[in-house]
Scaffold this active site. Structure first.
Site, PDB file in Angstrom:
ATOM      1  N   HIS A 115       0.814  -1.225   0.000  1.00 39.58           N
ATOM      2  CA  HIS A 115       0.000   0.000   0.000  1.00 39.58           C
ATOM      3  C   HIS A 115       0.844   1.271   0.000  1.00 39.58           C
ATOM      4  O   HIS A 115       0.316   2.360  -0.201  1.00 39.58           O
ATOM      5  CB  HIS A 115      -0.942   0.003   1.211  1.00 39.58           C
ATOM      6  CG  HIS A 115      -2.049  -0.993   1.076  1.00 39.58           C
ATOM      7  ND1 HIS A 115      -3.301  -0.652   0.619  1.00 39.58           N
ATOM      8  CD2 HIS A 115      -2.083  -2.324   1.283  1.00 39.58           C
ATOM      9  CE1 HIS A 115      -4.058  -1.730   0.576  1.00 39.58           C
ATOM     10  NE2 HIS A 115      -3.345  -2.764   0.972  1.00 39.58           N
ATOM     11  N   ASP A 158       3.556   9.398  -1.314  1.00 43.69           N
ATOM     12  CA  ASP A 158       2.367   8.704  -0.842  1.00 43.69           C
ATOM     13  C   ASP A 158       2.126   7.538  -1.791  1.00 43.69           C
ATOM     14  O   ASP A 158       2.193   7.715  -3.010  1.00 43.69           O
ATOM     15  CB  ASP A 158       1.164   9.666  -0.890  1.00 43.69           C
ATOM     16  CG  ASP A 158       0.205   9.459   0.271  1.00 43.69           C
ATOM     17  OD1 ASP A 158       0.158   8.335   0.788  1.00 43.69           O
ATOM     18  OD2 ASP A 158      -0.478  10.422   0.639  1.00 43.69           O
TER      19      ASP A 158
HETATM   20  P1  ADQ Z   1      -2.841   6.485   4.505  1.00 43.96           P
HETATM   21  O1  ADQ Z   1      -1.427   6.957   4.625  1.00 43.96           O
HETATM   22  O2  ADQ Z   1      -3.593   6.366   5.752  1.00 43.96           O
HETATM   23  O3  ADQ Z   1      -2.930   5.107   3.709  1.00 43.96           O
HETATM   24  P2  ADQ Z   1      -4.801   7.753   2.579  1.00 43.96           P
HETATM   25  O4  ADQ Z   1      -4.756   6.938   1.357  1.00 43.96           O
HETATM   26  O5  ADQ Z   1      -4.943   9.210   2.290  1.00 43.96           O
HETATM   27  O6  ADQ Z   1      -3.521   7.603   3.505  1.00 43.96           O
HETATM   28  O7  ADQ Z   1      -6.033   7.266   3.433  1.00 43.96           O
HETATM   29  C1  ADQ Z   1      -6.418   7.953   4.590  1.00 43.96           C
HETATM   30  C2  ADQ Z   1      -7.869   7.603   4.954  1.00 43.96           C
HETATM   31  O8  ADQ Z   1      -8.135   8.208   6.224  1.00 43.96           O
HETATM   32  C3  ADQ Z   1      -8.865   8.175   3.965  1.00 43.96           C
HETATM   33  O9  ADQ Z   1      -9.821   7.196   3.641  1.00 43.96           O
HETATM   34  C4  ADQ Z   1      -9.511   9.352   4.692  1.00 43.96           C
HETATM   35  O10 ADQ Z   1     -10.885   9.491   4.459  1.00 43.96           O
HETATM   36  C5  ADQ Z   1      -9.286   9.031   6.149  1.00 43.96           C
HETATM   37  N1  ADQ Z   1      -9.030  10.310   6.841  1.00 43.96           N
HETATM   38  C6  ADQ Z   1      -8.068  11.181   6.548  1.00 43.96           C
HETATM   39  N2  ADQ Z   1      -8.164  12.249   7.338  1.00 43.96           N
HETATM   40  C7  ADQ Z   1      -9.221  12.057   8.157  1.00 43.96           C
HETATM   41  C8  ADQ Z   1      -9.830  12.805   9.215  1.00 43.96           C
HETATM   42  N3  ADQ Z   1      -9.365  13.983   9.603  1.00 43.96           N
HETATM   43  N4  ADQ Z   1     -10.863  12.265   9.835  1.00 43.96           N
HETATM   44  C9  ADQ Z   1     -11.337  11.076   9.460  1.00 43.96           C
HETATM   45  N5  ADQ Z   1     -10.814  10.339   8.484  1.00 43.96           N
HETATM   46  C10 ADQ Z   1      -9.770  10.810   7.836  1.00 43.96           C
HETATM   47  C11 ADQ Z   1      -1.987   4.172   3.151  1.00 43.96           C
HETATM   48  C12 ADQ Z   1      -0.963   4.757   2.186  1.00 43.96           C
HETATM   49  C13 ADQ Z   1      -1.680   5.516   1.077  1.00 43.96           C
HETATM   50  C14 ADQ Z   1      -2.663   4.587   0.364  1.00 43.96           C
HETATM   51  C15 ADQ Z   1      -3.552   3.858   1.348  1.00 43.96           C
HETATM   52  C16 ADQ Z   1      -4.369   2.768   0.657  1.00 43.96           C
HETATM   53  O11 ADQ Z   1      -0.056   5.611   2.860  1.00 43.96           O
HETATM   54  O12 ADQ Z   1      -0.748   6.030   0.141  1.00 43.96           O
HETATM   55  O13 ADQ Z   1      -3.480   5.351  -0.508  1.00 43.96           O
HETATM   56  O14 ADQ Z   1      -2.783   3.244   2.390  1.00 43.96           O
HETATM   57  O15 ADQ Z   1      -3.569   1.880  -0.042  1.00 43.96           O
END
Ligand code: ADQ
Length: 483
Positions: free
Chosen positions: A168, A375
């Site tokens: 991921h 990311d």
């Molecule tokens: P993350 O680094 O956690 O995931 P991301 O893909 O942006 O990053 O996912 C974050 C999730 O958390 C999103 O679904 C979002 O809705 C939720 N979120 C973010 N801020 C929030 C808030 N303030 N309150 C509630 N919810 C919030 C890791 C990798 C990424 C990759 C994913 C999936 O680092 O690059 O996209 O896995 O593979």
């Protein structure tokens, strides 16, 4: 859905979390993107989800037994790890060493990178549970950087099993990856799989470079041959449940909340950032860009409100505590210098918000800033796009997010180039309506066209066919493009 056997999904965290209230163990669903995408497969194949249920050391033996029963009833098998173990394997090796290195932040790797033994032992503990649960015909899908050694550990125990692995986070360029003292063991660990998936073609290419340089194993097309087996490699850009986000955006209560956020901002345009509070997400440089913009265009202090929502994350890791203070100082400094009698330019919220609040924020924003330094994918960018049901709004997206490979109709920026990010925010705020709509329509087409369900389907189908002939498995999913 599938003619495959049971699907065994293996991830560090489970799609549920456990707590004790009034002496009774209760499970609550943790609705991450992965859980949404894989739940249909988990249910329809009567499969199992195997993972760590969190720290249950305070549970009594009876409560632990209750927990295992409840998990079992929900198709979940727990891998129990002691808190000391979790400290060294998860907070230690996975989050202190692998996470920064795979995001190109070598300076953040501690001088004495500890925890390898605990990491290997935790992977062994997962292998023991998976091997215990495995039945012939099952298909195993292992997830992410906490379990890089698991495919080979499973291959030793289950030579005939079909094993898939999905990363991921980014796979770094081989020049960066080879810094890792355990680079060969990690590559060997992954080569236990039949199918290894990444978010982008670039990560796949970096992985094959590393295989060639470090192990002398050369890829042929989308296959590598090792240990007498053919291993398939591919790019599977993870999507979101776009229809669900679009439906939430149309929900009357969510719209009312979005309207309140807008009216609170008065006649100011709303610029939004939403991230886990993680040093990979580029928040300090984003704040620098806002500060630079306000320096160049002081009247924007009354014309723009920047809302940064930061979800608390990994508070156990000391570098995250220091990082939190750094962000707070930057917010304080900018607001101190740039506030006017009428307004405070940066509105910083350090907490988790509900999904409905999140969608209301997405809907209220004029400009969304997704500017990570690195990311793997970044689902926030896709969530923002899916909620823009009126085809309006501007996404500013880092070229170093995996999502940039798909979402090229966003305004793409280099997050290290602070002045240029500031200029792009200005451009986003003044982009003509026709161009905004045109770009957003194209973004929405992509986000809906390859959603989390398509992602999971494509990976599982390729895994069902791996190792095998690519043409046969491609034929199952006509029209799906992978990048
Ligand atoms: P993350 O680094 O956690 O995931 P991301 O893909 O942006 O990053 O996912 C974050 C999730 O958390 C999103 O679904 C979002 O809705 C939720 N979120 C973010 N801020 C929030 C808030 N303030 N309150 C509630 N919810 C919030 C890791 C990798 C990424 C990759 C994913 C999936 O680092 O690059 O996209 O896995 O593979």
């Amino acid at each position: 859905m599938s003619t495959l056997g049971r699907l065994l999904i293996v991830s560090n965290r489970l799609p549920v979390s456990a707590l004790v209230s009034d002496g009774v163990v209760r499970l609550s669903a943790a609705d991450g993107g992965l859980a949404t995408g894989l739940r249909p497969w988990h249910q329809s194949s009567s499969g199992l989800w195997i993972g760590w249920p969190g720290d249950v050391s305070r549970f009594s033996p009876m409560q632990q037994a209750q927990l295992d029963d409840q998990l079992r009833a929900g198709g979940i098998a727990a891998v129990h790890l002691t808190s000391d173990h979790v400290d060294r394997y998860y907070h230690g090796f996975a989050n202190r060493v692998l996470w920064p290195l795979f995001h190109y932040l070598i300076d953040r790797v501690p001088l004495n990178a500890a925890g390898w033994d605990a990491y290997r032992a935790a992977n062994e503990a997962f292998a023991t549970v998976v091997a215990r649960e495995y039945q012939p015909g099952d298909v195993i899908w292992v997830h992410d950087y906490q379990l890089l050694l698991l495919p080979a550990l499973l291959r030793q125990r289950l030579p005939e099993a079909r094993i898939g692995f999905f990363l991921h986070i980014p796979f770094p360029a081989s020049e960066v990856f080879r810094v890792l003292p355990w680079r060969a063991e990690i590559l060997q660990g992954l080569l236990g799989a039949d199918l290894i998936g990444f978010h982008t073609r670039a990560y796949t290419r970096y992985f094959t470079n590393a295989l060639e340089r470090i192990l002398g194993v050369v890829a042929e097309g989308e296959f590598v041959h090792a240990g007498g087996r053919a291993i398939r490699l591919g790019a599977y850009p993870m999507g979101i449940d776009a229809d669900r986000f679009a439906a939430l955006a149309r929900d009357a209560e969510v719209q009312a909340e979005a309207a309140t956020i807008r009216s609170d901002a008065g006649d100011r345009q709303i610029v939004l950032g939403v991230d886990r509070l993680d040093y990979t997400k580029g928040i300090p440089r984003r704040l620098e860009a806002i500060e630079h913009l306000l320096g160049e265009e002081p009247e924007l202090a009354d014309g723009m409100r920047f809302i940064q929502v930061a979800v608390p994350s990994r508070g156990e890791v000391d570098s995250y505590q220091r990082f939190k203070r750094l962000v707070e100082e930057a917010v304080g400094r900018i607001n101190g210098a740039r506030s006017t009698i009428r307004s405070t330019p940066v509105h910083y919220v350090h907490r988790s918000v509900t999904e409905r609040q999140l969608v209301a924020l997405y809907c209220a924003a004029d400009v969304m800033l997704v500017t990570p330094l690195r990311d793997g994918m970044n689902l926030v960018a896709k969530e923002f796009v899916a909620t823009r049901v009126n085809d309006d709004g501007v996404l500013v997206l880092s070229e170093f997010a995996g999502a940039a490979a798909e979402l090229d109709s966003a305004l793409i920026v280099n997050p290290y180039d602070v002045e240029s990010v500031a200029g792009t925010i200005k451009r986003a705020l003044t982009l003509p309506a026709a161009e905004r709509r045109d770009r957003m329509a194209r973004l929405r087409e992509r986000v809906h066209g390859y959603d989390v369900h398509a992602w999971a389907r494509e990976f599982v189908e390729h895994l069902g066919g791996a190792p095998g002939d690519a043409a046969a498995t491609r034929a199952i999913t006509p029209g799906v493009t992978t990048r």
